[in-house]
Each structure stands twice: as C-alpha cells, then as structure tokens.
Design an enzyme around this catalytic site. Sequence first.
Site, PDB file in Angstrom:
ATOM      1  N   MET A  20      -9.498   7.144  -0.049  1.00  0.00           N
ATOM      2  CA  MET A  20      -9.941   8.663   0.287  1.00  0.00           C
ATOM      3  C   MET A  20      -9.112   9.443  -0.947  1.00  0.00           C
ATOM      4  O   MET A  20      -8.842  10.783  -0.394  1.00  0.00           O
ATOM      5  CB  MET A  20      -9.554   8.968   1.514  1.00  0.00           C
ATOM      6  CG  MET A  20     -10.417   8.161   2.658  1.00  0.00           C
ATOM      7  SD  MET A  20     -10.703   9.045   4.133  1.00  0.00           S
ATOM      8  CE  MET A  20      -9.058   9.050   4.699  1.00  0.00           C
ATOM      9  N   HIS A  27      -1.993   2.183  -3.109  1.00  0.00           N
ATOM     10  CA  HIS A  27      -3.129   1.983  -3.675  1.00  0.00           C
ATOM     11  C   HIS A  27      -3.130   1.045  -4.988  1.00  0.00           C
ATOM     12  O   HIS A  27      -3.654   0.394  -5.232  1.00  0.00           O
ATOM     13  CB  HIS A  27      -3.774   3.257  -4.124  1.00  0.00           C
ATOM     14  CG  HIS A  27      -4.189   4.038  -2.848  1.00  0.00           C
ATOM     15  ND1 HIS A  27      -3.442   5.119  -2.369  1.00  0.00           N
ATOM     16  CD2 HIS A  27      -5.130   4.062  -1.910  1.00  0.00           C
ATOM     17  CE1 HIS A  27      -3.970   5.724  -1.510  1.00  0.00           C
ATOM     18  NE2 HIS A  27      -4.968   4.861  -0.858  1.00  0.00           N
ATOM     19  N   MET A 169       4.330   3.351   2.353  1.00  0.00           N
ATOM     20  CA  MET A 169       3.783   4.359   1.561  1.00  0.00           C
ATOM     21  C   MET A 169       2.857   4.838   2.204  1.00  0.00           C
ATOM     22  O   MET A 169       1.768   3.958   2.714  1.00  0.00           O
ATOM     23  CB  MET A 169       3.636   4.133   0.258  1.00  0.00           C
ATOM     24  CG  MET A 169       4.650   3.791  -0.688  1.00  0.00           C
ATOM     25  SD  MET A 169       4.372   3.605  -2.512  1.00  0.00           S
ATOM     26  CE  MET A 169       5.994   3.393  -3.196  1.00  0.00           C
TER      27      MET A 169
HETATM   28  O1  PAF Z   1      -7.891   3.435   4.413  1.00  0.00           O
HETATM   29  C1  PAF Z   1      -8.571   4.469   3.862  1.00  0.00           C
HETATM   30  O2  PAF Z   1      -8.174   5.142   3.065  1.00  0.00           O
HETATM   31  C2  PAF Z   1      -9.723   4.679   4.843  1.00  0.00           C
HETATM   32  O3  PAF Z   1      -9.854   4.676   6.021  1.00  0.00           O
HETATM   33  C3  PAF Z   1     -10.993   3.935   3.971  1.00  0.00           C
HETATM   34  C4  PAF Z   1     -10.940   2.214   4.214  1.00  0.00           C
HETATM   35  C5  PAF Z   1     -11.106   4.190   2.582  1.00  0.00           C
HETATM   36  C6  PAF Z   1     -12.421   4.329   4.650  1.00  0.00           C
HETATM   37  O4  PAF Z   1     -12.623   5.868   4.392  1.00  0.00           O
END
Ligand code: PAF
Length: 258
Positions: A20, A27, A169
Amino acid sequence: MKIVTNSQELPAGCAFIPTMGALHEGHGSLFAIGKTRAENVVASIFVNPLQFEKSEDLEKYPRTPDRDIDLAEKFGVTHLWLPTQKEIYPAGYKTLSAGNLGTIYEGASRPGHFDGVVTVVRRLLDLVKPKFAIFGEKDFQQLTLIRSIAGSVEIISAPTIRENDGLAMSSRNARLAPDEREAASIIYKALQSGKSLQGMREILASEPLFTLDYLEAIDDETFAAPTNMSVNVRVIVAGWINQVRLIDNMAVRIESLK
Ligand code: PAF
C-alpha cells in the site's frame, strides 16, 4: 524500472509483492527476496479502501510516491504497478469473506479488515498471475489468511525487519512522536524476554504510553491455542500508543510459555 498502470503490461510468472506504499526497508527486504526467485519482480502500490474501517484512517494513510519509486528501484523491482481503482474493483466485483480467522485477534479489533485484504489480494493475484507472491511475517494473521486464498500461487513469507531497538518496521511508526517511538520498543523487549505470557504482559504494562489489546500464544498453523502437540508456537501481540496500532509476533518454544 518500468512504471505501469495497466496489469496487461506486466510479465506473467513473476515474483509479486503487493503493497500500500509508504515503503520502508521492510518492503525492500521483500523486493530483494523476489529478486532471488524470478527475473521479473513486480510491486504494486494500491491503498485498498476495503480494508479500512473508517474513511478518516484511509485518508490518513501515509502516501509518499516519490520515495516509493526510489526505494522500489533501489531494491530491484523491475515493474512498479500503480493500479486504478476501476481495474481492481470493476462494477459488480464480489467481496470475499476471510471466514472465522478473519474475525479474531486483529479481525476482532478491525471488523471487516481481513475481508478487504483477502478480496484485494485475490484480485491482485488474478490480474498479475505471478509464480510467487511475497508477504512479511510481521502481519502474521494476514499471511495465514492469504495462504488460504492463494490457489496455485506460491506464497513466500519473509522475516520481520526491525529497527535497531527491535521495533518491527511499519509504515505506521512514522506517526509516533519521539517519546512514543522510544516507548514502542517495549513490544520487542517483552517478546524476547523469555518470560511466560503473563510475564510478557507485565513488561508491557510497565510502559505507561502503551495500551495492550492482546498478547496470546497460538499454534501458527491453526491459530488455535497451542497444545503439547503444537510444533510451531507463536506469541502474537497488539496494542496502541496514542491511537497508533502496533502489532508484532515471535516464534517461541512451548516449554518457555509455562
Ligand atoms: O500488508 C499490506 O500492505 C496490505 O494489507 C496488502 C497485503 C498490500 C493488501 O492491501
């Protein structure tokens, strides 16, 4: 790195990391794992309205598009997908249910949240058709639910990336004031204390800025209370610091919980 808005421009059979946005090193670690699995690493950024209970939370969700592009590129993403609302949710789309597991722990505090998560993830997987999809262990209940709807896509879990003081994080950490940010390290201190569940709860209670929602042990296959037969046991924890919800979890040995 190619930036695309239409899923038809994405390479099938890729490693896929849905996000998101408001990207951070956590990430980055998922993208780096993707790189070890497939030539093409696709990341999506879509702030999914269905998984927010309140419209004000959706509005408050951090959006940092320029930083996100830099970080995705730095960690080897080959295709950054910025889907349109219309492609994800065309007229007449169907919502999935996350079932019973979607209503306990995080689901109890955030009704409907996991229905929104499984709905969007299934939709994203259908559009991208990846070979692998990678999710962080930090959102352990989410990871378990996604495994249950992933069909033929191989779900790869990635270890939680932590700050120097152990705080997991999360994009939400940016919403903590300096003293709150310092207080948040109590979660990791409790988890790795080696104490019983009650002992861990007492450590958390010693931090006045932290309000506990739950700290429990689960069997990490079933999410039920662990029994002596449980192979993998995990302590899951959630609470708030000044309305910012923080969650974490850690694998433990069952003997240590007694
Ligand atoms: O973990 C997240 O950032 C969200 O829940 C996801 C898996 C991208 C779904 O919108």
